[in-house]
Design a protein around this motif. Sequence first.
Motif, PDB file in Angstrom:
ATOM      1  N   UNK A  71      18.729   4.359  -9.293  1.00  8.41           N
ATOM      2  CA  UNK A  71      18.904   3.057  -9.939  1.00  8.41           C
ATOM      3  C   UNK A  71      20.148   2.343  -9.423  1.00  8.41           C
ATOM      4  N   UNK A 617     -16.299  -0.655  -4.716  1.00  7.12           N
ATOM      5  CA  UNK A 617     -15.250  -0.591  -5.729  1.00  7.12           C
ATOM      6  C   UNK A 617     -14.375  -1.851  -5.686  1.00  7.12           C
TER       7      UNK A 617
ATOM      8  N   UNK B 269      -4.571   0.183  -5.656  1.00  4.18           N
ATOM      9  CA  UNK B 269      -5.420   1.232  -6.251  1.00  4.18           C
ATOM     10  C   UNK B 269      -6.188   2.020  -5.192  1.00  4.18           C
ATOM     11  N   UNK B 270      -6.673   1.307  -4.173  1.00  2.00           N
ATOM     12  CA  UNK B 270      -7.369   1.985  -3.080  1.00  2.00           C
ATOM     13  C   UNK B 270      -6.460   2.969  -2.363  1.00  2.00           C
ATOM     14  N   UNK B 273      -5.710   6.038  -4.399  1.00  2.00           N
ATOM     15  CA  UNK B 273      -6.845   6.970  -4.399  1.00  2.00           C
ATOM     16  C   UNK B 273      -6.910   7.748  -3.090  1.00  2.00           C
ATOM     17  N   UNK B 317      13.849   1.200  -0.598  1.00  5.81           N
ATOM     18  CA  UNK B 317      14.166   2.616  -0.470  1.00  5.81           C
ATOM     19  C   UNK B 317      12.945   3.425  -0.046  1.00  5.81           C
ATOM     20  N   UNK B 389      12.564  15.062  -0.777  1.00  2.00           N
ATOM     21  CA  UNK B 389      13.382  14.677  -1.928  1.00  2.00           C
ATOM     22  C   UNK B 389      13.474  13.153  -2.033  1.00  2.00           C
ATOM     23  N   UNK B 390      13.774  12.498  -0.900  1.00  2.00           N
ATOM     24  CA  UNK B 390      13.891  11.031  -0.916  1.00  2.00           C
ATOM     25  C   UNK B 390      12.560  10.379  -1.289  1.00  2.00           C
ATOM     26  N   UNK B 397      10.945   6.847  -9.113  1.00  6.78           N
ATOM     27  CA  UNK B 397      11.736   5.689  -9.518  1.00  6.78           C
ATOM     28  C   UNK B 397      10.874   4.439  -9.688  1.00  6.78           C
TER      29      UNK B 397
END
Lengths: 620, 475
Positions: A71, A617, B269-270, B273, B317, B389-390, B397
């Motif tokens: 943040x 879709x 959304x595609x 998925x 980021x 990790x990043x 986040x």
Amino acid sequence: MDQFTWLIPTLPLIAFLIIVGITYRFKLLSAIVATSFSLGSLFLAISILIQKIQSPKTTETFINWLTLTANQQTVLTLQMGYLMDPLAAVMCLIVTLIATLVLLYSIGYMKGDDGFSRYFAYISLFTFSMLGLVISNNYFQTFVFWELVGLCSYLLIGFWFFKPAAADASKKAFITNRWADFGFLVGIIGLFTHFGTFNFAELSTVISLHQNTLVLLILGLLVFLGPMGKSAMFPFHVWLPDAMEGPTPISALIHAATMVAAGIYLVARGYILFASVDSVMIVIAYIGGFTALFAATIALVQRDIKRILAFSTLSQLGYMMMALGVGSMTSGMFHLTTHAFFKALLFLGAGSIIHAVHDQDIFNMGGLVKKMPITVWTFVIGSLALSGIFPLAGFWSKDEILTVTLQHHFMGLFILGTLVAFLTAFYMFRLIFIALFGDNRSGHHAHESSWTMTLPLLILAILSIIAGLVNTPWFYQWTGMSFSTFLFFKEPEVPVIHWSIAVLSSLAAMSGILFAWIIYSKQQISADKLAQRFKGAHTLLLKKYYIDEIYGWLFNKGLLGLGKVFNFIDHILIDGLFDGTATLIRSSGVQLRLFQTGRLQQYALVLFIAIAAMTIWGVR
Amino acid sequence: MNISAVSLELASLSLGLLTIILGLIFPSFRSKNTGGYLAIMGLISMLIGSLYLPASNTQTFINTFYVQDSLALFFKQLFIVVAIFVNAMSLRYLKPYTKNRGDYFALTFFALTGMMIMASAAEFITLYIGLELMTFTFVLLTTYKKQDLKSGEAGLKYLLLSAISSGVLLYGLSLIYGLTGKLDFSAISTVFSIGSVSPLLVWAIIMVLSGLGFKIALVPFHMWTPDVYEGAPTPITAFLAVGSKAAGFVAFIRVFFHVFAPFTSIFMPLLITLTVLTLLIGNLIALAQTHLKRFLAYSSIAHVGYILLGVIAYSKLGLSAILFYLMLYLFANIGAFAGVTALVINTGHDRISDLAGLWKCSPFLSVIFLISLLSLAGIPPTAGFIGKFYLFTEAIHQGYLWLAALALGLSLVAVYYYLMVIRTLLSGTSEETQPFIIPFSLRLVMIVSAAMTIGIGIWPGPFTDLALNIAQSFY
């Protein structure tokens, strides 16, 4: 010179890499590389110390090794850097000096050993780690190097790993330290979460605003667990006597002069933390005092020359800790310095004797004074210094500790300290009268060691004589400095000889020597009869108060029993769950794999079906 | 017109042509490794030269069709590094397969040029040309083991499936042109930012997603990967796995972070998925593999899934995490493929079971495998840990906790299969007791990539800063 501080630990690291990578097969070359790089560090350390004395100011340099943001805020910054102040400079000097001498000594001592190059590589790695610890500017880096010196200690105790005793001892040292380091790590993390920084300087500013709070009490005690493990304070002392299974020069370097002193050094480095809570200081003082007495009594009856010295080390470390606990950093660090010299001397002397006699039992020695005069007389000098005989180094530092103990109104600890001084003199001269003088009891053919071994002894003997003068009134009158000048930037404390204390402690030491002389040299009182008379106490001491047995019982019965219960739960319940999941996942992989037929048409079909599905879709 | 914007492409093209011409003049040039040395030397000087190119300000070539910004430069340098490694790996490897090595090195330059064009393209036709240049060269390179049926099969599969995916992509592009009347990115995005969503547009986005997804091996457009990776010469597999994939990603970034930016609600959304599918399929099928190259192929598919988390995060980021991950992915994969190359040179096989007892035969090679696979598994102190990790933190986040949790769970599965390979090479026994012979160039490749893997892991600061700066200037 400050800007070269980073080179001090780097040089031994380079030596380590060179030995491992290049010169491993060429034994003598490895030794030369290790010794010369260590010598380079020594010169750097000396010049930096001189500069620090001339212009006392702290230099701190660091890079942000890892910065984590969340943040848009920095949540964690790990630094790598160095903090060079007089305290670090003094410690650097001790470490590099003893390391160089021990390396030189080892060329003779380890001659013909199969692991010759490995040995020098390990010592170089240790020197690097120890120096990295000393110049560290924050708790995080300290912990990293703290663990590294622990690793090196493990490797070197178990250097002769084919001996079961050595392998066991190395494990014992490592595991005991893990228990302590766990608390230490929790303490460090606690400090970070509470105050938001690992940095020593920043922490000391923040902590000085809090006094005697509960959080500081808990954190102080947790962090103190680390030094208790490394410096082998009771009840973590069990590993140090066993650590003597390693080569003797290692005992001198790691388990007497430097690594075990790291605990003392850390308490001095983070002094603000401990000093901010009175009860923590009292705990430190009494644990130190108790360890000093406890170990000294055990040393009275041991037969193994290295174990006697090991318990003596324990006892002296307790002394230093006590000094820090009663509130005098100067005297604690001063004793650390002088002790480093004479205890390294004693261990190297013991090594020289063992090298000549091929035995460690003092009752199999005797009659060495004619055969190896340099070793014997330097050993006697070391013992006199350790016993605190005027005007050797130990006298000044021990006296200083007793003085501050009395000044801060710790009457009990003062009496205890004086008693320990008596015991110390007694067991050291018991060792001397039995092992060095008297008759040759085992028909050994001892002879003096080579110059590479005796030269370090002579240098250390000289240092054992004169190092104490740094904190005397005369030195102060001459240069306007005392040992405290090397630690603080403040006006030096004026060293004063408290005649009553000096006389009292000298009397204690002298009477210790006298008793030893009567019993073991003159043999007017029979040691065996004494042992018979106080059979219970004698066995108790011989068995080291049964602490090892108690731990063994606790671990075997308690922990392993608990482990069996957990093992049962783990195997029946949890494994079933996870094995099932794993089987499911693996079989799904096998099933999915069948889609990959290798047929081109099918691949194209999948592609088109996917696009069609996405279209349905997406456009719907 | 700004020649310095295309200087690297020109250098790469002319070096490729030079290699061919020299081969025509001196026959020995084609049969020996001279061409390889020349190529490596040329590439290294290109890399050094590229450091002096202005990275901060954006340069354009022919209107805004072709841009040289810091993102493009970063990717070009990445491609050059891969090309150096690939050529160095090929030197000894090629010997048994062909008498004609000169052309091989020339072809790597043309593939490189294609990738560079993709990195700089700011217009769809240019992008397409770069993509095709790269693809066709790769078809040739894949079939370079002429006696090997598998190599030919792989080449054919790659050619036909690429043709299909190119068709799909072109169809998408034509729809976009029909809708907007524009081809260059900035013009299209201007039109898009005020335009409305139509079914045709959705379709166009799906087509572009499929076409580019094919290049980065996004499930379900990944089917070609294991077969082609297995059949191709091992250095070329590395080139495909790292270079071609990175080129696909730079196009992906430009198109989805920039051109399609107003339509995140449509493609997200595609993409989510497909990412979930990619993570699942890549990791699960990797479990069942017995051949190292196929194993690494599925592992690379799984890694596409991780990298796409950064795209889904859709933030500065997130982008910087992608760039950082691509760097460590490069070194870890090159290390692993160089290891496979060494294995093939010495034993002729590339089954996982062939690794058994490797520790006894070649501790050096074992250590390289160990470091590379640990990095791919994401275990500290290797770079892979920091990279994951990043990526995961940024995904969390941005509110994709469940997705990050899924990726984390599947990377546990990944740890299992990487460790299975490591276990095989550390324990196990083999009949082979002869020490391995590893050519100097290959050894150097391994040392550099392993050192970088550890280096980035221990001190990631400069690399994350670099990635963040580029992401910042792109946004």
